[in-house]
Scaffold this motif. Structure first.
Motif, PDB file in Angstrom:
ATOM      1  N   ARG A 183       0.847  -1.192   0.000  1.00  0.00           N
ATOM      2  CA  ARG A 183       0.000   0.000   0.000  1.00  0.00           C
ATOM      3  C   ARG A 183       0.884   1.245   0.000  1.00  0.00           C
ATOM      4  NH1 ARG A 183      -2.350   2.864   4.371  1.00  0.00           N
ATOM      5  NH2 ARG A 183      -4.184   4.074   3.752  1.00  0.00           N
ATOM      6  N   GLN A 184       0.580   2.173  -0.880  1.00  0.00           N
ATOM      7  CA  GLN A 184       1.407   3.375  -1.038  1.00  0.00           C
ATOM      8  C   GLN A 184       0.946   4.439  -0.039  1.00  0.00           C
ATOM      9  OE1 GLN A 184       1.160   4.513  -5.158  1.00  0.00           O
ATOM     10  NE2 GLN A 184       1.573   2.442  -5.874  1.00  0.00           N
ATOM     11  N   HIS A 185       1.866   4.891   0.805  1.00  0.00           N
ATOM     12  CA  HIS A 185       1.576   5.934   1.791  1.00  0.00           C
ATOM     13  C   HIS A 185       1.944   7.302   1.214  1.00  0.00           C
ATOM     14  CE1 HIS A 185       0.750   3.032   5.012  1.00  0.00           C
ATOM     15  NE2 HIS A 185       1.792   2.333   4.552  1.00  0.00           N
ATOM     16  N   LYS A 186       1.075   8.253   1.387  1.00  0.00           N
ATOM     17  CA  LYS A 186       1.302   9.581   0.807  1.00  0.00           C
ATOM     18  C   LYS A 186       2.569  10.232   1.339  1.00  0.00           C
ATOM     19  CE  LYS A 186      -3.456  10.790  -0.426  1.00  0.00           C
ATOM     20  NZ  LYS A 186      -4.552  11.782  -0.268  1.00  0.00           N
ATOM     21  N   ARG A 187       2.899   9.958   2.607  1.00  0.00           N
ATOM     22  CA  ARG A 187       4.063  10.627   3.187  1.00  0.00           C
ATOM     23  C   ARG A 187       5.369  10.146   2.566  1.00  0.00           C
ATOM     24  NH1 ARG A 187       2.379   6.935   7.072  1.00  0.00           N
ATOM     25  NH2 ARG A 187       3.940   5.350   7.648  1.00  0.00           N
ATOM     26  N   SER A 188       5.358   8.932   1.979  1.00  0.00           N
ATOM     27  CA  SER A 188       6.592   8.397   1.383  1.00  0.00           C
ATOM     28  C   SER A 188       6.439   8.166  -0.111  1.00  0.00           C
ATOM     29  CB  SER A 188       6.983   7.079   2.075  1.00  0.00           C
ATOM     30  OG  SER A 188       5.962   6.112   1.910  1.00  0.00           O
TER      31      SER A 188
END
Length: 401
Positions: free
Chosen positions: A155-160
């Motif tokens: 899952r892609q996290h916006k912060r990274s």
């Protein structure tokens, strides 16, 4: 005077991963397309045995975001290319000169990457929305993104995660050819002998953005009607292949009564000049543009080009074409007669005098605009100018100004 190279940069919200790109526009040469080449910098202590993955994606939006209700989506996203950037899976990857320069400048934490557009992928096109509509732009948009994770399916996290919008464009061929497009039509009238003949000839087949289109109109009136006025239009034809929709918009026009009325037995030959410009069509809903990243360099969408032996009907995405339309007003009972002459509107090819002139004008504007802007600074050693990519995004510009 030191000649500097502009490089666009953008970092993740936590500042741990940064994209560097030498350009935002990538050219489709019909037989091949420029690769998306850049460098990503990541802090090794932040990774903690994780990896950095990259993707080249296209978003095809054909409806307004605010109209998406009950789970209905008016957009499609396709991942065109993906790869693991850190650690590199191909240590023998051949770097471009720009990547080599950036890796030397940014140090051991810099990692090069390259994405390739698939064959026949559509060009970047944005359909202009009304002035008060601030939703996501309609059209074809390309994005490169990178994120940190243990695997590509994480899952892609916006912060990274960091993403950049880029453009895929087409240029005019080096030789514009000698063909002069033309059209000849005639119209007869019920209960009246004779016809009116209309011939329209253009002075070339390919025009560059900002050039005058010259249409020579010849009218021969062998009827008993009179021509009251002449209307000239440049028409942008847009075909949205996803929903099989087509529509046309006037991007330049004029109406004249000079030389009119053209009475029975009379003839008229006159040349009309029109310039199709995006600046004259601001806030007009449905006008197609060449992407939408930067206000001062936006053009009307270029004509869709295909390889020899193929036709534009095989193209996907948003297909653009242009024509000059001439209308004759033959009075209340005579009605109107018209004809269209197709032509191509394109960017000048690199190396041509027209392209150099266009680049010089854009460079002067860019220097003046960003001279005192934060996020725009020069490195004296390598003559690299870094510019924050977010400042170039069109959706951060107030179009009402």
């Amino acid at each position: 005077m030191v000649v500097s190279v502009k490089v666009f940069k953008k970092a993740t919200p936590n500042g741990k991963v940064t994209f560097y790109l030498g350009r935002r526009d990538f050219i489709d040469h019909l037989d091949y397309c420029d690769p998306v080449d850049g460098v990503i910098v990541v802090e090794p202590e932040y990774l903690k045995n994780r990896k950095v993955f990259g993707q080249l994606a296209t978003t095809y939006r054909y409806g307004r975001e605010e109209d998406e209700v009950m789970g209905v989506k008016f957009s499609k996203e396709l991942i065109l290319s993906r790869e693991q950037i850190v650690p590199m899976t191909n240590p023998n990857m051949e770097m471009t000169p720009m990547q080599e320069k950036l890796v030397r400048k940014l140090g051991s934490n810099a990692h090069p990457f390259t994405f390739h557009f698939p064959p026949n992928s559509p060009s970047s096109v944005t359909l202009q929305q009304e002035g008060d509509d601030n939703g996501k732009p309609l059209g074809v948009e390309y994005t490169i993104r990178a994120f940190v994770g243990d695997s590509e399916d994480d899952r892609q996290h916006k912060r990274s995660m960091v993403s950049l919008v880029i453009k895929k464009l087409q240029y005019a061929p080096l030789n514009r050819g000698q063909r002069l497009p033309s059209s000849l039509v005639s119209k007869g009238f019920t209960f009246s002998n004779g016809k009116i003949s209309l011939e329209v000839t253009l002075d070339r087949e390919i025009y560059y953005h900002g050039e005058k289109t010259a249409a020579t109109v010849q009218v021969s009136n062998n009827s008993k009607k009179s021509v009251k006025s002449i209307k000239c239009f440049i028409v942008q034809h847009t075909e949205i292949t996803m929903v099989n929709a087509q529509f046309s918009k006037h991007v330049a026009q004029l109406e004249t009564k000079e030389g009119c009325p053209i009475t029975p037995g009379a003839n008229l030959t006159k040349t009309f000049y029109l310039i199709p410009l995006a600046a004259n069509n601001k806030d007009r809903h449905g006008i197609a543009l060449d992407g939408h990243l930067k206000d001062e360099d936006v053009n009307l969408a270029s004509s869709t080009m295909v390889q020899d032996g193929k036709n534009t009907g095989d193209a996907c995405g948003i297909v653009i074409s242009y024509s000059v339309r001439i209308k004759l007003n033959c009075g209340t009972l005579g009605g109107e007669m018209q004809t269209d002459v197709p032509f191509k509107l394109l960017q000048p090819a690199p190396g041509t005098i027209e392209k150099k002139r266009s680049n010089a004008m854009k460079k002067m504007k860019s220097i003046e605009q960003h001279r005192n802007v934060k996020g725009y600074y020069q490195d004296d050693d390598d003559n690299i100018v870094f510019e924050d990519f977010a400042k170039m995004r069109m959706n951060n510009v107030n179009m009402a100004d």
